[in-house]
Write a protein that holds these residues in place. Structure first.
Motif, PDB file in Angstrom:
ATOM      1  N   TYR B  16       0.689  -7.489  -0.462  1.00  0.00           N
ATOM      2  CA  TYR B  16       1.359  -6.315  -1.013  1.00  0.00           C
ATOM      3  C   TYR B  16       2.634  -6.728  -1.730  1.00  0.00           C
ATOM      4  O   TYR B  16       3.245  -7.735  -1.393  1.00  0.00           O
ATOM      5  N   THR B  17       3.021  -5.900  -2.682  1.00  0.00           N
ATOM      6  CA  THR B  17       4.279  -6.115  -3.392  1.00  0.00           C
ATOM      7  C   THR B  17       5.069  -4.819  -3.330  1.00  0.00           C
ATOM      8  O   THR B  17       4.502  -3.732  -3.464  1.00  0.00           O
ATOM      9  N   THR B  18       6.358  -4.924  -3.100  1.00  0.00           N
ATOM     10  CA  THR B  18       7.210  -3.743  -2.983  1.00  0.00           C
ATOM     11  C   THR B  18       8.630  -4.121  -3.379  1.00  0.00           C
ATOM     12  O   THR B  18       8.906  -5.289  -3.687  1.00  0.00           O
ATOM     13  N   ASP B  19       9.528  -3.137  -3.382  1.00  0.00           N
ATOM     14  CA  ASP B  19      10.931  -3.476  -3.631  1.00  0.00           C
ATOM     15  C   ASP B  19      11.576  -4.075  -2.379  1.00  0.00           C
ATOM     16  O   ASP B  19      12.227  -5.098  -2.427  1.00  0.00           O
ATOM     17  N   LEU B  38      16.229   7.414  -2.094  1.00  0.00           N
ATOM     18  CA  LEU B  38      17.107   8.187  -2.986  1.00  0.00           C
ATOM     19  C   LEU B  38      17.512   7.343  -4.189  1.00  0.00           C
ATOM     20  O   LEU B  38      17.843   7.868  -5.243  1.00  0.00           O
ATOM     21  N   LEU B  39      17.478   6.034  -4.033  1.00  0.00           N
ATOM     22  CA  LEU B  39      17.828   5.127  -5.129  1.00  0.00           C
ATOM     23  C   LEU B  39      16.566   4.631  -5.846  1.00  0.00           C
ATOM     24  O   LEU B  39      16.616   3.642  -6.571  1.00  0.00           O
ATOM     25  N   ASP B  40      15.445   5.311  -5.601  1.00  0.00           N
ATOM     26  CA  ASP B  40      14.179   4.973  -6.256  1.00  0.00           C
ATOM     27  C   ASP B  40      13.626   3.612  -5.862  1.00  0.00           C
ATOM     28  O   ASP B  40      12.934   2.974  -6.646  1.00  0.00           O
ATOM     29  N   LEU B  41      13.939   3.169  -4.651  1.00  0.00           N
ATOM     30  CA  LEU B  41      13.412   1.878  -4.215  1.00  0.00           C
ATOM     31  C   LEU B  41      12.245   2.106  -3.261  1.00  0.00           C
ATOM     32  O   LEU B  41      12.325   2.924  -2.347  1.00  0.00           O
ATOM     33  N   THR B 119      -1.146 -10.568   6.978  1.00  0.00           N
ATOM     34  CA  THR B 119      -0.634  -9.742   5.881  1.00  0.00           C
ATOM     35  C   THR B 119       0.523 -10.465   5.202  1.00  0.00           C
ATOM     36  O   THR B 119       1.310 -11.150   5.867  1.00  0.00           O
ATOM     37  N   SER B 120       0.628 -10.309   3.888  1.00  0.00           N
ATOM     38  CA  SER B 120       1.718 -10.924   3.148  1.00  0.00           C
ATOM     39  C   SER B 120       2.356  -9.866   2.252  1.00  0.00           C
ATOM     40  O   SER B 120       1.663  -9.159   1.527  1.00  0.00           O
ATOM     41  N   ILE B 121       3.662  -9.708   2.384  1.00  0.00           N
ATOM     42  CA  ILE B 121       4.374  -8.703   1.597  1.00  0.00           C
ATOM     43  C   ILE B 121       5.473  -9.391   0.796  1.00  0.00           C
ATOM     44  O   ILE B 121       6.317 -10.081   1.374  1.00  0.00           O
ATOM     45  N   THR B 122       5.452  -9.191  -0.509  1.00  0.00           N
ATOM     46  CA  THR B 122       6.455  -9.798  -1.373  1.00  0.00           C
ATOM     47  C   THR B 122       7.428  -8.706  -1.827  1.00  0.00           C
ATOM     48  O   THR B 122       6.993  -7.610  -2.192  1.00  0.00           O
TER      49      THR B 122
END
Lengths: 115, 352
Positions: B16-19, B38-41, B119-122
């Motif tokens: 997965y990729t996320t902020d 609230l900061l769109d992240l 699981t791998s999250i970037t």
């Protein structure tokens, strides 16, 4: 204001060292132990939900405490090396009557350590 | 869960990729989703428990909490449910039932969190909101128990087949102990349940089933506590059980202790964050750790004057989010807005 007597609590830690603590009326024994920085995990913070403040009560004091309620008995099922004199120290409310109480921190009450 | 807002976990083992990846879905991790949202992240939370709420859900779901500002009294579960409701507009992703085991920087200057389920999250930033650590099974302080773990001593059941035709001993008196007793009995060659007292806190229905099985001679129940293990090369041979009338010995292949969960710091200790007495030091402006881009909020962090209160964690989440925004959106201007006035924020919250 009437003169207040000091409430003494003797606690033997997991290494066998005895500590003399001054308790406050209405405080839970666990809170007093934690307040002095002694090694007690007490991870639920006194909600009778974790059994990591398990102590043994000195034989001389066993009859002087209010008996554990069902919640405490149930929670002791998650403690180890439970004995007749086992209690959760978060369920012992300190008062003048209990001055001199002797408790011993049981196995499993020690805080998490990084190996 | 009362309001049926329990989030669904992403499939185990995905990439997965996320902020922002948030380690820990307790109250503070959940509120971080709000502040970052609230900061769109975008956020992706990882938690070892199979549901959000952390200590609030695991340790005191029904106990009242009195020190949440503006809420005179709320239970751990209600607080969790309310937070889930509050962050719903931000559609965070969850990897539940997974433990974050590794944290490393990628070649393109991002962070990658890996879990024990593959699981791998970037992400561009990492927020550690792991409270007192991961909830893990309590280990009985029986001498040499480590030697048998994974081969003869098991704290959970992943494959029931493993216990087929084995002599099993299950220790404990809660629902896990009794549920597994009922599930494994048909497979096992023999099964002994050991509990410290004749009464159980488990569901009454399971208790009566167990009593009937014991009466029928299908299994054995011993009132006592396992005190010693014997065996060789990780293979258990027999155990000693302390009872009121003396010591009992049983020949067994496997021991399954079920004594609930306890928090252990776990792999977070290996993340290279200069721990101070098992806590992660942070500054009090951004709640950033010694490694830029990695933040720690809630009970797991340390700074002068720190108080382990949920409300402190909420405050830390708000300040942390400002710096995380600068990292994630370096070219955008950070605007401070109020939810009461900003139409922009109100749109994000879906109330306008």
């Amino acid at each position: 204001m009437s003169e207040q007597k000091q409430i003494i609590l003797h606690v033997t830690d997991q290494q066998g060292k005895v500590h003399e603590l001054i308790a406050l009326d209405g405080w839970r024994a666990m809170e007093v132990i934690r307040d002095y920085g002694l090694p007690v995990k007490a991870e639920c913070g006194g909600a009778c939900s974790c059994a990591t403040c398990h102590v043994y009560v000195d034989d001389d004091w066993a009859d002087k405490l209010i008996a554990p309620d069902e919640d405490e008995e149930d929670m002791l099922d998650e403690a180890f090396e439970v004995q007749e004199n086992s209690r959760l120290s978060c369920q012992i409310l300190m008062s003048e009557d209990l001055s001199g109480l002797r408790l011993k921190l049981a196995p499993g009450s020690e805080p998490d350590t990084t190996d | 869960m009362s309001k049926n807002i329990s989030p669904v976990s992403e499939p185990h083992g995905g990439s997965y990729t996320t902020d922002v990846v948030i380690i820990g879905a307790g109250p503070v991790g959940l509120f971080a989703v709000f502040e970052l949202g609230l900061l769109d992240l975008e956020c992706h939370l990882v938690d070892i428990l199979d549901r959000p709420g952390g200590q609030c859900a695991e340790l005191y779901p029904e106990k009242p909490i009195y020190d949440i500002p503006g809420i005179p009294v709320v239970s751990g579960q209600e607080l969790t449910d309310n937070l889930l409701q509050q962050i719903k507009p931000f559609a965070a992703k969850y990897s539940l039932g997974e433990m974050a085991v590794a944290l490393q920087k990628t070649d393109d200057d991002l962070w990658q969190v890996k879990t024990d389920m593959g699981t791998s999250i970037t992400a561009k930033a990492v927020v550690i909101a792991a409270g007192g650590g991961s909830f893990q099974p309590k280990k009985p302080p029986i001498p040499d128990i480590d030697d048998f773990e994974g081969s003869s001593v098991f704290y959970s059941v992943r494959q029931m087949e493993k216990f087929k035709d084995k002599d099993l001993l299950i220790a404990g008196g809660g629902d896990s102990a009794l549920d597994w007793t009922l599930a494994l009995l048909p497979l096992a060659r023999s099964l002994t349940l050991v509990h410290r007292r004749p009464n159980f806190r488990a569901a009454p229905d399971s208790v009566s089933k167990i009593r009937a099985l014991v009466d029928a001679g299908d299994m054995e129940m011993i009132v006592g506590q396992v005190s010693a293990l014997q065996g060789q090369g990780g293979q258990l041979d027999q155990v000693k059980i302390k009872t009121k009338t003396g010591e009992v010995i049983r020949k067994i292949d496997c021991l399954l202790p079920f004594f609930g969960l306890t928090m252990k710091l776990g792999p977070v200790a290996e993340f290279g964050l200069n721990l101070h007495e098992n806590l992660i030091p942070v500054d009090t402006e951004k709640f950033e750790t010694s490694t830029p881009g990695i933040f720690a909020i809630g009970d797991i962090n340390f700074y002068p004057g720190k108080l382990k209160l949920i409300l402190s964690g909420f405050h830390e989440a708000a300040l942390m989010s400002q710096q995380v925004f600068r990292i994630c959106r370096p070219d955008e201007k950070l605007r401070f807005q109020y939810t009461t006035a900003s139409t922009d924020l109100q749109k994000k919250l879906g109330v306008r």
